[in-house]
Design an enzyme around this catalytic site. Sequence first.
Site, PDB file in Angstrom:
ATOM      1  N   SER A 205       0.838  -1.190   0.000  1.00  0.00           N
ATOM      2  CA  SER A 205       0.000   0.000   0.000  1.00  0.00           C
ATOM      3  C   SER A 205       0.881   1.252   0.000  1.00  0.00           C
ATOM      4  O   SER A 205       1.772   1.382  -0.827  1.00  0.00           O
ATOM      5  CB  SER A 205      -0.972  -0.050   1.177  1.00  0.00           C
ATOM      6  OG  SER A 205      -1.961   0.948   1.063  1.00  0.00           O
ATOM      7  N   GLU A 328      -9.154  -4.797  -4.639  1.00  0.00           N
ATOM      8  CA  GLU A 328      -8.537  -3.816  -3.737  1.00  0.00           C
ATOM      9  C   GLU A 328      -9.554  -2.964  -2.975  1.00  0.00           C
ATOM     10  O   GLU A 328      -9.491  -2.810  -1.767  1.00  0.00           O
ATOM     11  CB  GLU A 328      -7.615  -2.878  -4.534  1.00  0.00           C
ATOM     12  CG  GLU A 328      -6.409  -3.559  -5.168  1.00  0.00           C
ATOM     13  CD  GLU A 328      -5.251  -3.726  -4.212  1.00  0.00           C
ATOM     14  OE1 GLU A 328      -5.407  -3.430  -3.019  1.00  0.00           O
ATOM     15  OE2 GLU A 328      -4.183  -4.178  -4.665  1.00  0.00           O
ATOM     16  N   HIS A 429      -7.890  -5.218  -0.408  1.00  0.00           N
ATOM     17  CA  HIS A 429      -6.626  -4.536  -0.109  1.00  0.00           C
ATOM     18  C   HIS A 429      -6.016  -5.105   1.170  1.00  0.00           C
ATOM     19  O   HIS A 429      -6.715  -5.300   2.172  1.00  0.00           O
ATOM     20  CB  HIS A 429      -6.910  -3.040   0.060  1.00  0.00           C
ATOM     21  CG  HIS A 429      -5.688  -2.191   0.134  1.00  0.00           C
ATOM     22  ND1 HIS A 429      -4.805  -2.081  -0.903  1.00  0.00           N
ATOM     23  CD2 HIS A 429      -5.200  -1.392   1.121  1.00  0.00           C
ATOM     24  CE1 HIS A 429      -3.824  -1.252  -0.570  1.00  0.00           C
ATOM     25  NE2 HIS A 429      -4.037  -0.824   0.663  1.00  0.00           N
TER      26      HIS A 429
END
Length: 525
Positions: A205, A328, A429
């Site tokens: 990330s 995600e 995610h």
Amino acid sequence: MSIQSDLDPDLRTHEADPLAQTEYGIVGGTWDGPVAVWRSIPYAAAPAGPRRFAAPQPPQPWDGVRDCVVFGDIAPQAMGAMVPVDSDLQMGEDCLWLNVWSPRPQPSDSEPRPVLVWIHGGAYCLGTAAQTIYDGRKLAEAGDAVVVSVNYRLGVLGFLDLSAFGEQFTANLGLHDQLAALAWVRDNIAAFGGDPGNVTVFGESSGAGCVTALLTSPAAAGLFHKAIAQSPPATTVFGQERAAIVGQRYLELLELTPGEANRLLELPIEQLVEIGAVLLDEVPIKEPGRLAAAPVVDGDLLPGYPIDRFQQGRSHRVPLLIGTNRDEASLFRVLRSPIMPVTPDAVNTMLRDVAASHPEMAPERIAEITSAYPDLTKTRGALAMSTDAAFRMPAAWVAEGHAQHSPTWMYRFDYATPMLKAARVGAGHATELPYVFGNFGTFNHDPTFWLGGRKASVAVSGRMQRRWLAFAEHSVPAAIDGSKHWPHYRPAARSTLLIDTIDRVVDNPDADLHNAWGDQAVGFG
């Protein structure tokens, strides 16, 4: 392997607490099974007082043995549900430290071990290297590797550019901290059995966004030899003009004028964080798709937008493993986080903003992109658009640029347990993190296994760890257990490893998206 030659040829072989000699003093760790662990070794001095917004400085040397067995202060931040942090951790400005995991040396050891340096994620404003999910013991043990995790400044203290208000304010402090940590690794990791000439930097990330930024930073040259970027928001990098506007807004929220900016060096840290949290929420709500705090093109550490430098072939010549997760954006819908636009209204606002900030982009191009999402009026379409704008396409643009000159591999993490599928999170995610580190909760306490799937998950984790570790050691992500061959990513074929119950290599799995978005990167600068 040097540890502290004047005391013992290899102190880590003893049953006593492991010791290592750094250039600042001796550090004492503890044993976690066959792995020695040191927690919160300082790689820089506390950035407090007049140095609160300055580049990191070396720590003060110490005499005797410094105990590094418990976590120190984590970077000041607004705690929230977004990033689970243990409640017993304290925030404070003395937060520039790192952790090291190193397996017990064997009599047959003659070569130093590969080193993996982890940069955690958290939207540039949350998280810590002390989170349980990032415990490096299993990864170190599985790969006979040295694992390092880095704590660094976050949010308004690490990624808000206040340099327009005076020389005492440095831009990109979080990146400066990471560079200082990598320099510490270069200079000290041999004392922990690691090879300073074989360092892989990896992150997820915003941590992966830091990795892609560092790949284009002249200051990072030679500090790492391979890179792994898991779901990098590589286009979330701002220009100085926009950064100055956000910095000005921060002063307004603090009820300070630009002439009073120096008071930021004296105000209680709690106040800076509390008002920072207001800013960090306000910006993405007003401007969907944008963050308040992120790396900035400062003309120095980042001489240009990283995505442009990748496409110009100006990233560091090191092997790169990069990829995203299939779903995600789903996590941000579940957490009701404003960090990503996940509703049709927010996505449409984002598209209008993109059009306004890219006047050179023909309206037809925007129309072409939106045509790839026929259900954009529904949540499903909005999630898909958000996933691709923030992660999928930026990762692809990075890969296309980097593959011009260096070995590059692309993956897509598609695996999800039955529970995550039922919860409509899927391969959301950050869901790959426990697979990379091998840190699953106990059967009773890990909700992702409430509907089963543990056996398959352990197998997926084993394959991912073997690939990541082979990449770190040999520069090729080959799982030597007969797993699927993973060819280089080349723009013509776009070969991608789809990680699932059974791995598959598929050429151009997101062909429709590439056709719609095109090769020219669209960012939020």
